[in-house]
Motif scaffolding. Sequence first.
Motif, PDB file in Angstrom:
ATOM      1  N   HIS A 187     -44.540  40.571  -0.607  1.00  0.00           N
ATOM      2  CA  HIS A 187     -45.678  40.026   0.111  1.00  0.00           C
ATOM      3  C   HIS A 187     -45.509  38.517   0.221  1.00  0.00           C
ATOM      4  O   HIS A 187     -45.048  37.857  -0.714  1.00  0.00           O
ATOM      5  CB  HIS A 187     -46.999  40.326  -0.604  1.00  0.00           C
ATOM      6  N   SER A 188     -45.897  37.980   1.389  1.00  0.00           N
ATOM      7  CA  SER A 188     -45.896  36.536   1.555  1.00  0.00           C
ATOM      8  C   SER A 188     -47.039  35.930   0.751  1.00  0.00           C
ATOM      9  O   SER A 188     -48.048  36.580   0.472  1.00  0.00           O
ATOM     10  CB  SER A 188     -46.063  36.180   3.032  1.00  0.00           C
ATOM     11  N   TYR A 189     -46.858  34.657   0.388  1.00  0.00           N
ATOM     12  CA  TYR A 189     -47.821  33.979  -0.489  1.00  0.00           C
ATOM     13  C   TYR A 189     -48.190  32.633   0.127  1.00  0.00           C
ATOM     14  O   TYR A 189     -47.323  31.893   0.596  1.00  0.00           O
ATOM     15  CB  TYR A 189     -47.199  33.789  -1.864  1.00  0.00           C
ATOM     16  N   LEU A 190     -49.496  32.328   0.143  1.00  0.00           N
ATOM     17  CA  LEU A 190     -49.998  31.056   0.645  1.00  0.00           C
ATOM     18  C   LEU A 190     -51.082  30.549  -0.280  1.00  0.00           C
ATOM     19  O   LEU A 190     -51.995  31.284  -0.652  1.00  0.00           O
ATOM     20  CB  LEU A 190     -50.566  31.216   2.059  1.00  0.00           C
ATOM     21  N   SER A 191     -50.974  29.283  -0.665  1.00  0.00           N
ATOM     22  CA  SER A 191     -52.010  28.668  -1.481  1.00  0.00           C
ATOM     23  C   SER A 191     -52.208  27.233  -1.009  1.00  0.00           C
ATOM     24  O   SER A 191     -51.245  26.490  -0.824  1.00  0.00           O
ATOM     25  CB  SER A 191     -51.627  28.672  -2.964  1.00  0.00           C
ATOM     26  N   GLU A 192     -53.470  26.866  -0.788  1.00  0.00           N
ATOM     27  CA  GLU A 192     -53.762  25.489  -0.396  1.00  0.00           C
ATOM     28  C   GLU A 192     -53.566  24.528  -1.550  1.00  0.00           C
ATOM     29  O   GLU A 192     -53.296  23.348  -1.348  1.00  0.00           O
ATOM     30  CB  GLU A 192     -55.202  25.388   0.135  1.00  0.00           C
ATOM     31  N   ASP A 193     -53.697  25.034  -2.789  1.00  0.00           N
ATOM     32  CA  ASP A 193     -53.463  24.195  -3.965  1.00  0.00           C
ATOM     33  C   ASP A 193     -52.924  25.084  -5.079  1.00  0.00           C
ATOM     34  O   ASP A 193     -53.686  25.697  -5.817  1.00  0.00           O
ATOM     35  CB  ASP A 193     -54.746  23.489  -4.397  1.00  0.00           C
ATOM     36  N   ALA A 194     -51.594  25.180  -5.173  1.00  0.00           N
ATOM     37  CA  ALA A 194     -50.979  26.071  -6.158  1.00  0.00           C
ATOM     38  C   ALA A 194     -51.293  25.649  -7.576  1.00  0.00           C
ATOM     39  O   ALA A 194     -51.309  26.475  -8.493  1.00  0.00           O
ATOM     40  CB  ALA A 194     -49.472  26.108  -5.949  1.00  0.00           C
ATOM     41  N   SER A 195     -51.546  24.350  -7.802  1.00  0.00           N
ATOM     42  CA  SER A 195     -51.832  23.884  -9.168  1.00  0.00           C
ATOM     43  C   SER A 195     -53.137  24.448  -9.695  1.00  0.00           C
ATOM     44  O   SER A 195     -53.361  24.464 -10.906  1.00  0.00           O
ATOM     45  CB  SER A 195     -51.859  22.354  -9.201  1.00  0.00           C
ATOM     46  N   ALA A 196     -54.002  24.922  -8.794  1.00  0.00           N
ATOM     47  CA  ALA A 196     -55.284  25.486  -9.225  1.00  0.00           C
ATOM     48  C   ALA A 196     -55.335  26.990  -9.028  1.00  0.00           C
ATOM     49  O   ALA A 196     -56.407  27.583  -9.116  1.00  0.00           O
ATOM     50  CB  ALA A 196     -56.429  24.823  -8.452  1.00  0.00           C
ATOM     51  N   ASP A 197     -54.196  27.606  -8.769  1.00  0.00           N
ATOM     52  CA  ASP A 197     -54.162  29.044  -8.486  1.00  0.00           C
ATOM     53  C   ASP A 197     -54.222  29.827  -9.796  1.00  0.00           C
ATOM     54  O   ASP A 197     -53.267  29.841 -10.574  1.00  0.00           O
ATOM     55  CB  ASP A 197     -52.882  29.384  -7.721  1.00  0.00           C
ATOM     56  N   ALA A 198     -55.324  30.487 -10.007  1.00  0.00           N
ATOM     57  CA  ALA A 198     -55.511  31.246 -11.252  1.00  0.00           C
ATOM     58  C   ALA A 198     -54.649  32.499 -11.298  1.00  0.00           C
ATOM     59  O   ALA A 198     -54.463  33.090 -12.368  1.00  0.00           O
ATOM     60  CB  ALA A 198     -56.982  31.631 -11.406  1.00  0.00           C
ATOM     61  N   SER A 199     -54.098  32.931 -10.132  1.00  0.00           N
ATOM     62  CA  SER A 199     -53.273  34.146 -10.123  1.00  0.00           C
ATOM     63  C   SER A 199     -51.869  33.892 -10.648  1.00  0.00           C
ATOM     64  O   SER A 199     -51.127  34.826 -10.910  1.00  0.00           O
ATOM     65  CB  SER A 199     -53.184  34.710  -8.701  1.00  0.00           C
ATOM     66  N   LEU A 200     -51.482  32.614 -10.797  1.00  0.00           N
ATOM     67  CA  LEU A 200     -50.167  32.286 -11.326  1.00  0.00           C
ATOM     68  C   LEU A 200     -50.243  32.090 -12.822  1.00  0.00           C
ATOM     69  O   LEU A 200     -51.238  31.562 -13.333  1.00  0.00           O
ATOM     70  CB  LEU A 200     -49.627  31.016 -10.662  1.00  0.00           C
ATOM     71  N   PRO A 201     -49.200  32.491 -13.567  1.00  0.00           N
ATOM     72  CA  PRO A 201     -49.209  32.313 -15.020  1.00  0.00           C
ATOM     73  C   PRO A 201     -49.210  30.836 -15.400  1.00  0.00           C
ATOM     74  O   PRO A 201     -48.795  29.968 -14.627  1.00  0.00           O
ATOM     75  CB  PRO A 201     -47.930  33.009 -15.472  1.00  0.00           C
ATOM     76  N   ALA A 202     -49.645  30.577 -16.623  1.00  0.00           N
ATOM     77  CA  ALA A 202     -49.777  29.189 -17.081  1.00  0.00           C
ATOM     78  C   ALA A 202     -48.441  28.481 -17.158  1.00  0.00           C
ATOM     79  O   ALA A 202     -48.358  27.260 -17.052  1.00  0.00           O
ATOM     80  CB  ALA A 202     -50.461  29.170 -18.451  1.00  0.00           C
ATOM     81  N   ASN A 203     -47.356  29.230 -17.319  1.00  0.00           N
ATOM     82  CA  ASN A 203     -46.031  28.616 -17.465  1.00  0.00           C
ATOM     83  C   ASN A 203     -45.283  28.538 -16.140  1.00  0.00           C
ATOM     84  O   ASN A 203     -44.067  28.481 -16.092  1.00  0.00           O
ATOM     85  CB  ASN A 203     -45.189  29.409 -18.473  1.00  0.00           C
ATOM     86  N   ALA A 204     -45.998  28.505 -15.029  1.00  0.00           N
ATOM     87  CA  ALA A 204     -45.360  28.520 -13.721  1.00  0.00           C
ATOM     88  C   ALA A 204     -44.730  27.194 -13.341  1.00  0.00           C
ATOM     89  O   ALA A 204     -44.041  27.099 -12.347  1.00  0.00           O
ATOM     90  CB  ALA A 204     -46.369  28.921 -12.643  1.00  0.00           C
ATOM     91  N   SER A 205     -44.958  26.120 -14.112  1.00  0.00           N
ATOM     92  CA  SER A 205     -44.351  24.803 -13.895  1.00  0.00           C
ATOM     93  C   SER A 205     -44.733  24.206 -12.550  1.00  0.00           C
ATOM     94  O   SER A 205     -43.996  23.401 -11.994  1.00  0.00           O
ATOM     95  CB  SER A 205     -42.819  24.878 -13.999  1.00  0.00           C
ATOM     96  N   ILE A 206     -45.898  24.599 -12.007  1.00  0.00           N
ATOM     97  CA  ILE A 206     -46.337  24.062 -10.717  1.00  0.00           C
ATOM     98  C   ILE A 206     -46.610  22.567 -10.824  1.00  0.00           C
ATOM     99  O   ILE A 206     -46.187  21.772  -9.986  1.00  0.00           O
ATOM    100  CB  ILE A 206     -47.595  24.802 -10.222  1.00  0.00           C
ATOM    101  N   ALA A 207     -47.320  22.193 -11.887  1.00  0.00           N
ATOM    102  CA  ALA A 207     -47.653  20.780 -12.054  1.00  0.00           C
ATOM    103  C   ALA A 207     -46.392  19.943 -12.264  1.00  0.00           C
ATOM    104  O   ALA A 207     -46.271  18.836 -11.739  1.00  0.00           O
ATOM    105  CB  ALA A 207     -48.605  20.612 -13.237  1.00  0.00           C
ATOM    106  N   GLU A 208     -45.446  20.479 -13.024  1.00  0.00           N
ATOM    107  CA  GLU A 208     -44.213  19.740 -13.290  1.00  0.00           C
ATOM    108  C   GLU A 208     -43.465  19.439 -12.004  1.00  0.00           C
ATOM    109  O   GLU A 208     -42.893  18.367 -11.827  1.00  0.00           O
ATOM    110  CB  GLU A 208     -43.323  20.566 -14.227  1.00  0.00           C
TER     111      GLU A 208
END
Length: 589
Positions: free
Chosen positions: A229-250
């Motif tokens: 499935h394709s994925y779209l997020s306007e702000d991935a850093s605030a996406d609760a569906s991603l695990p905490a260790n997703a390194s988005i902020a990094e």
Amino acid sequence: MPALVLLKSPTGGTPGDRIPLDGDLIVLGRDAETCQIVLPHHAISRRHAQISRANGHYYVEDLKSRNETVLNGRKVTARTQLRAEDRLKLCDFLFKYEDERARSADKPPLPEHFTRDADDEPDSSGATTIEATGSRINAQHFLDTQPNDRLRALLDISTSLSRTLDLDPLLNQVAETMLKEFKQADRCFIILLDDAGRMVPRAVRVRRGDPEEARFSRTIIRKAVDTQHSYLSEDASADASLPANASIAEFKIRSVMCVPLVTAEGKSLGAIQLDTQDRSKKFREDDLNLLTIVANLAGVAVEKAKLHENALNAEKAKKEMELARAVQLGFLPQSMPTVDGYEFFAHYSPAQTIGGDYYDAVVLPNGRLAVVLGDVAGKGVPAALLVAKLSSEVRFCLLSEPDPVKAVGMLNDQMISGGLGDRFVTLAVMLIDTVAHQMTVVNAGHMNPRMFRVGPHDLDDAISTDQTGTPLGVMPGYEYESVTLRLEVGDVVAVFTDGVTDAMSPSGALYGPEGVDECLLPPNDAIAAANWRPRRVGDQLVTAVKRHAAGRAQNDDIAVIVFGRVDPAHGPVTNTTRTDPKAPALRPS
């Protein structure tokens, strides 16, 4: 009245056709006699699913179909109520459920070109998913609403993808075009999966900085690849569906789009990820739809390019194996030696392109000749590499040590010190004194050479099992034994590898040592017996093995040497070396 509206059909149905649900039980499937809605396609089960009516509501239920029933992107595992605007998918048939009676105010119909996944609502993070197959995007509707520059970009990409089968330039060009088209994007990654399923970046483009230092989100890529499935997020850093260790902020990822690359058969190839690092720059649903169409085009092109790449690699590997075969055959004698009063026959046929059987004839001082035949454990390239080492070591040991027992002991130690690992080599050495007409045999774990003696007219082992030592590479410092025999005119010696005795018929019967013995015994006819020479024996043995196999592929390498003392007055000596038909022709001496 509630109805199913056809959105997609692999059999030529017209999208928009409305099928009223006017019964209490409606079966969907391939069987025209028992189904009310017939879906004539081989992927559909005879009775695939059913829709039932109870208390004014409609329910869908899968009938244990082979390829499942899917409702709003989820497999139907139990009786499930249908609601207005639901998407019902049976293989490649896609329907929309319409029910004007029950359309709720809090669930407005979605536009035809886009449908959200599962519950049709974005989560609290604002993330959205779209199926990668394109079945949830009305491509024509989407293209009709796009500005000319986007249509031009799609045309350019489609043209570029059709012009090359070279994968890396193709992917780099797609990445370049994506950054040109999506002005808000800061980075583009095209990730492919290798044979082990690992994510490998094949094209990286960034607006600023060094592409070598850019890092993609493995979590987002894995999510897109695994779910397709394709994925779209306007702000991935605030996406609760991603695990905490997703390194988005990094990675300083803000808005992100990720679309899987999928083959026509539904196999995941990788994904395209575009992201921004500026909070003010965001991707929208139309951006994701465009990227999804690009990914569908790219997925087909990548699949073709990989098939082309695999074909080139296979051809390269074939040529390399043919070269390795020519090199290996170079280790074997191009012809057997010519010695007055003796005749030699040799045959070699590997089970694969290259093999682990080996033979040689080493001319020594003072009228001596060493005939050697060995079998390296295993087949293919590893065994062939050991044959190369064995060939040089055998010649060195026999030429530097006149005593064959000591020479084989030296060879054993040389092979061990050279690193055989868990492999070993069986080897039979027959040293012929052509002046004294004697033969000294040393056997290192090989099948015993068979010898026909013309005087007593019998067939026996040239060396006993008790006098046979261990294979080379098993025990360092091992002391081998030898036996010395007189060779009379008419005596014939045959030595061979287990590819002869283990040759199988189509029914699985082994040729066995009994079959070898039958070929080594001369006929009862006196005239024929007088012409019983090594070449004839060797020809008969090889022919008999092939006849026994009757076209069945070899399960092991085959090597045969037959030699003996002959009376030159009964005809010319015809020494030969033969290989299987796939090998280059070798000249007889």
